[in-house]
Design a protein around this motif. Sequence first.
Motif, PDB file in Angstrom:
ATOM      1  N   LEU A  57       0.834  -1.202   0.000  1.00 18.00           N
ATOM      2  CA  LEU A  57       0.000   0.000   0.000  1.00 18.00           C
ATOM      3  C   LEU A  57       0.869   1.253   0.000  1.00 18.00           C
ATOM      4  CD1 LEU A  57      -2.834   1.275   0.168  1.00 18.00           C
ATOM      5  CD2 LEU A  57      -2.586   1.234   2.652  1.00 18.00           C
ATOM      6  N   ASP A  58       1.949   1.250   0.789  1.00 19.99           N
ATOM      7  CA  ASP A  58       2.829   2.415   0.851  1.00 19.99           C
ATOM      8  C   ASP A  58       3.418   2.741  -0.518  1.00 19.99           C
ATOM      9  OD1 ASP A  58       2.329   2.638   3.526  1.00 19.99           O
ATOM     10  OD2 ASP A  58       4.214   1.733   4.182  1.00 19.99           O
ATOM     11  N   ASN A  59       3.819   1.713  -1.259  1.00 25.90           N
ATOM     12  CA  ASN A  59       4.398   1.930  -2.592  1.00 25.90           C
ATOM     13  C   ASN A  59       3.381   2.541  -3.536  1.00 25.90           C
ATOM     14  OD1 ASN A  59       6.910   0.938  -1.844  1.00 25.90           O
ATOM     15  ND2 ASN A  59       6.471  -1.143  -2.513  1.00 25.90           N
ATOM     16  N   LEU A  60       2.141   2.058  -3.465  1.00 30.67           N
ATOM     17  CA  LEU A  60       1.090   2.614  -4.309  1.00 30.67           C
ATOM     18  C   LEU A  60       0.858   4.082  -3.984  1.00 30.67           C
ATOM     19  CD1 LEU A  60      -1.361   2.143  -6.315  1.00 30.67           C
ATOM     20  CD2 LEU A  60      -2.732   1.809  -4.255  1.00 30.67           C
ATOM     21  N   LEU A  61       0.743   4.384  -2.687  1.00 34.43           N
ATOM     22  CA  LEU A  61       0.470   5.760  -2.283  1.00 34.43           C
ATOM     23  C   LEU A  61       1.649   6.680  -2.583  1.00 34.43           C
ATOM     24  CD1 LEU A  61      -1.362   5.192   1.139  1.00 34.43           C
ATOM     25  CD2 LEU A  61      -2.345   5.509  -1.136  1.00 34.43           C
ATOM     26  N   LEU A  62       2.875   6.154  -2.455  1.00 37.58           N
ATOM     27  CA  LEU A  62       4.061   6.962  -2.768  1.00 37.58           C
ATOM     28  C   LEU A  62       4.078   7.347  -4.237  1.00 37.58           C
ATOM     29  CD1 LEU A  62       6.748   8.194  -1.904  1.00 37.58           C
ATOM     30  CD2 LEU A  62       7.841   5.995  -2.370  1.00 37.58           C
ATOM     31  N   ASN A  63       3.719   6.411  -5.098  1.00 39.10           N
ATOM     32  CA  ASN A  63       3.682   6.695  -6.531  1.00 39.10           C
ATOM     33  C   ASN A  63       2.626   7.760  -6.845  1.00 39.10           C
ATOM     34  OD1 ASN A  63       4.506   6.089  -9.307  1.00 39.10           O
ATOM     35  ND2 ASN A  63       2.465   5.233  -9.539  1.00 39.10           N
ATOM     36  N   ILE A  64       1.480   7.667  -6.150  1.00 37.53           N
ATOM     37  CA  ILE A  64       0.430   8.671  -6.342  1.00 37.53           C
ATOM     38  C   ILE A  64       0.898  10.032  -5.836  1.00 37.53           C
ATOM     39  CG2 ILE A  64      -1.896   9.359  -5.641  1.00 37.53           C
ATOM     40  CD1 ILE A  64      -2.623   6.376  -5.555  1.00 37.53           C
ATOM     41  N   ARG A  65       1.581  10.050  -4.670  1.00 38.27           N
ATOM     42  CA  ARG A  65       2.090  11.307  -4.117  1.00 38.27           C
ATOM     43  C   ARG A  65       3.073  11.973  -5.080  1.00 38.27           C
ATOM     44  NH1 ARG A  65       2.482  13.022   0.876  1.00 38.27           N
ATOM     45  NH2 ARG A  65       4.732  13.273   0.733  1.00 38.27           N
ATOM     46  N   ASP A  66       3.978  11.186  -5.651  1.00 38.98           N
ATOM     47  CA  ASP A  66       4.933  11.735  -6.616  1.00 38.98           C
ATOM     48  C   ASP A  66       4.198  12.355  -7.798  1.00 38.98           C
ATOM     49  OD1 ASP A  66       7.034  10.942  -5.041  1.00 38.98           O
ATOM     50  OD2 ASP A  66       7.480   9.118  -6.183  1.00 38.98           O
ATOM     51  N   GLY A  67       3.139  11.685  -8.220  1.00 38.71           N
ATOM     52  CA  GLY A  67       2.355  12.193  -9.339  1.00 38.71           C
ATOM     53  C   GLY A  67       1.616  13.473  -9.003  1.00 38.71           C
ATOM     54  N   ASP A  97       4.944  21.615   4.864  1.00 38.83           N
ATOM     55  CA  ASP A  97       6.139  20.812   4.616  1.00 38.83           C
ATOM     56  C   ASP A  97       5.792  19.336   4.423  1.00 38.83           C
ATOM     57  OD1 ASP A  97       7.688  23.061   4.885  1.00 38.83           O
ATOM     58  OD2 ASP A  97       8.188  22.694   6.990  1.00 38.83           O
ATOM     59  N   GLY A  98       6.302  18.769   3.347  1.00 36.91           N
ATOM     60  CA  GLY A  98       6.140  17.342   3.112  1.00 36.91           C
ATOM     61  C   GLY A  98       4.780  16.909   2.613  1.00 36.91           C
ATOM     62  N   VAL A  99       3.890  17.861   2.361  1.00 41.17           N
ATOM     63  CA  VAL A  99       2.544  17.526   1.894  1.00 41.17           C
ATOM     64  C   VAL A  99       2.472  17.685   0.378  1.00 41.17           C
ATOM     65  CG1 VAL A  99       0.093  18.111   2.006  1.00 41.17           C
ATOM     66  CG2 VAL A  99       1.519  18.248   4.066  1.00 41.17           C
ATOM     67  N   ALA A 100       2.028  16.636  -0.314  1.00 41.55           N
ATOM     68  CA  ALA A 100       1.873  16.706  -1.762  1.00 41.55           C
ATOM     69  C   ALA A 100       0.697  17.625  -2.095  1.00 41.55           C
ATOM     70  CB  ALA A 100       1.640  15.314  -2.337  1.00 41.55           C
ATOM     71  N   PRO A 101       0.908  18.693  -2.872  1.00 45.30           N
ATOM     72  CA  PRO A 101      -0.169  19.651  -3.133  1.00 45.30           C
ATOM     73  C   PRO A 101      -1.332  19.018  -3.892  1.00 45.30           C
ATOM     74  CG  PRO A 101       1.984  20.550  -3.743  1.00 45.30           C
ATOM     75  CD  PRO A 101       2.169  19.085  -3.504  1.00 45.30           C
ATOM     76  N   GLY A 102      -2.526  19.400  -3.514  1.00 43.78           N
ATOM     77  CA  GLY A 102      -3.728  18.944  -4.190  1.00 43.78           C
ATOM     78  C   GLY A 102      -4.516  20.122  -4.710  1.00 43.78           C
ATOM     79  N   ARG A 103      -5.686  19.832  -5.262  1.00 45.15           N
ATOM     80  CA  ARG A 103      -6.505  20.898  -5.836  1.00 45.15           C
ATOM     81  C   ARG A 103      -6.957  21.918  -4.787  1.00 45.15           C
ATOM     82  NH1 ARG A 103     -10.939  18.037  -9.664  1.00 45.15           N
ATOM     83  NH2 ARG A 103     -10.793  16.385  -8.086  1.00 45.15           N
ATOM     84  N   VAL A 104      -7.225  21.440  -3.579  1.00 43.71           N
ATOM     85  CA  VAL A 104      -7.672  22.372  -2.528  1.00 43.71           C
ATOM     86  C   VAL A 104      -6.606  23.411  -2.233  1.00 43.71           C
ATOM     87  CG1 VAL A 104      -8.265  22.556  -0.086  1.00 43.71           C
ATOM     88  CG2 VAL A 104      -9.286  20.766  -1.465  1.00 43.71           C
ATOM     89  N   HIS A 105      -5.333  22.991  -2.230  1.00 45.95           N
ATOM     90  CA  HIS A 105      -4.242  23.937  -1.963  1.00 45.95           C
ATOM     91  C   HIS A 105      -4.128  24.971  -3.077  1.00 45.95           C
ATOM     92  CE1 HIS A 105      -2.862  20.091   0.094  1.00 45.95           C
ATOM     93  NE2 HIS A 105      -3.184  20.914   1.074  1.00 45.95           N
ATOM     94  N   ILE A 106      -4.291  24.511  -4.322  1.00 45.41           N
ATOM     95  CA  ILE A 106      -4.243  25.448  -5.452  1.00 45.41           C
ATOM     96  C   ILE A 106      -5.447  26.378  -5.401  1.00 45.41           C
ATOM     97  CG2 ILE A 106      -4.345  25.611  -7.971  1.00 45.41           C
ATOM     98  CD1 ILE A 106      -2.786  22.975  -8.090  1.00 45.41           C
ATOM     99  N   PRO A 132     -10.573  23.621 -17.231  1.00 49.02           N
ATOM    100  CA  PRO A 132      -9.490  24.231 -18.023  1.00 49.02           C
ATOM    101  C   PRO A 132      -8.116  24.157 -17.355  1.00 49.02           C
ATOM    102  CG  PRO A 132     -10.948  25.908 -17.114  1.00 49.02           C
ATOM    103  CD  PRO A 132     -11.630  24.603 -16.910  1.00 49.02           C
ATOM    104  N   ALA A 133      -8.071  24.042 -16.024  1.00 49.42           N
ATOM    105  CA  ALA A 133      -6.779  23.939 -15.344  1.00 49.42           C
ATOM    106  C   ALA A 133      -6.594  22.571 -14.690  1.00 49.42           C
ATOM    107  CB  ALA A 133      -6.643  25.038 -14.289  1.00 49.42           C
ATOM    108  N   TYR A 134      -7.436  21.627 -15.041  1.00 48.45           N
ATOM    109  CA  TYR A 134      -7.345  20.281 -14.444  1.00 48.45           C
ATOM    110  C   TYR A 134      -6.202  19.506 -15.097  1.00 48.45           C
ATOM    111  CZ  TYR A 134      -8.633  15.584 -12.930  1.00 48.45           C
ATOM    112  OH  TYR A 134      -8.611  14.337 -12.386  1.00 48.45           O
ATOM    113  N   ALA A 135      -5.549  18.654 -14.307  1.00 46.60           N
ATOM    114  CA  ALA A 135      -4.479  17.797 -14.829  1.00 46.60           C
ATOM    115  C   ALA A 135      -4.510  16.469 -14.085  1.00 46.60           C
ATOM    116  CB  ALA A 135      -3.113  18.473 -14.671  1.00 46.60           C
ATOM    117  N   MET A 136      -3.985  15.450 -14.729  1.00 46.74           N
ATOM    118  CA  MET A 136      -3.920  14.122 -14.132  1.00 46.74           C
ATOM    119  C   MET A 136      -2.547  13.905 -13.504  1.00 46.74           C
ATOM    120  SD  MET A 136      -6.864  12.668 -14.693  1.00 46.74           S
ATOM    121  CE  MET A 136      -6.499  10.940 -14.451  1.00 46.74           C
ATOM    122  N   GLY A 137      -2.482  12.935 -12.578  1.00 40.95           N
ATOM    123  CA  GLY A 137      -1.220  12.575 -11.962  1.00 40.95           C
ATOM    124  C   GLY A 137      -0.826  11.156 -12.326  1.00 40.95           C
ATOM    125  N   ASN A 138      -0.365  10.384 -11.327  1.00 41.70           N
ATOM    126  CA  ASN A 138       0.011   8.985 -11.551  1.00 41.70           C
ATOM    127  C   ASN A 138      -1.088   8.053 -11.048  1.00 41.70           C
ATOM    128  OD1 ASN A 138       2.478   9.754 -12.586  1.00 41.70           O
ATOM    129  ND2 ASN A 138       3.595   9.419 -10.674  1.00 41.70           N
TER     130      ASN A 138
END
Length: 327
Positions: A57-67, A97-106, A132-138
């Motif tokens: 599970l950690d590996n899956l979530l890490l890949n999503i976080r990187d994305g 610090d250390g938080v992967a930015p999401g749409r709420v932050h933007i 118009p400003a939406y994007a996909m991740g991993n």
Amino acid sequence: MAGIPEATETAQKYGMRIIPGVEISAIYSPRHEPGAGDLVHILAYYGSSGPSRPEDLDNLLLNIRDGRYLRAKNMLLKLNKLKVPIKWEHVTKIAGDGVAPGRVHIARALVEAGHVENLREAFNRYLYDGGPAYAMGNEPFAEEVVQLICHTGGIAALAHPWALKNPVTVIRSLKAAGLHAMEVYRSDGKAAGFGELADTYKLIKLGGSDYHGRGGHDESELGTVRLPLASGYQFLKMARPIWCNAMKDILQSFAKDPSDANIEKITRFGIPKKSKVCHTVSCGKDIVDLCLSSWLTSDEKEENEFQAIRLMLADTVIGNGVVKVFG
């Protein structure tokens, strides 16, 4: 999921019990084509000690976080092209610090920069799915996420299926992959037609507020969705044996290697203060009693396999955070 220990400790002050969980963004694509198909949100519910194979599970979530980092930067590029400039430093400061930015932050950065009046407007104008400003991740494929949740001793549930373009197709496919439940109840009551879909595919009917702190009347506050008691009972009736088997796997793995690192793994979501062993453990048998989920029945906690693990750990002594094995 890093907030679960704090949530568990706080909940105990109010007589509440926490079910560790995570919402995973995924893609449903019949041909497994990245970037195509439906955006699907899948909920994973685990027992008190989490997944039986945490590294998977950690590996899956890490890949999503990187994305999510790449995704956020692509969103800023799109906003800049729309003449709505936002600085990356502004977004990361909001995220922390250390938080992967999401749409709420933007969205919050858009509000603070004066481009929109509130979070709701940020989503409605720029950041909605396909906006118009939406994007996909991993994002991984949805069927693979469901299979991983099942493989790691969790309950897989489909969140807000009414947001899907092709809900019947997605539900049918995810059920074949091992889906256990789907959301049917929301703030305005039971979503029309989805209770029948859940019955058709023999899925437990759940619900939730889908609260993300965006503000506005289109987001329900926590605890405002009325989930029937029968649904909660059916969920726990289904989940307990799955969590019980996951706990057996976790403790058997610990019995084979009763190391300090493995203690951290199986107590990663906090130690219940009401436990008889409290915050200290003196032997391996204490670990078994410590980790058995409060959701399990007394009979489940006394099953022969747990008794066998207690015997395996009878000579394992734990002191000052260091595990020492004698014999």
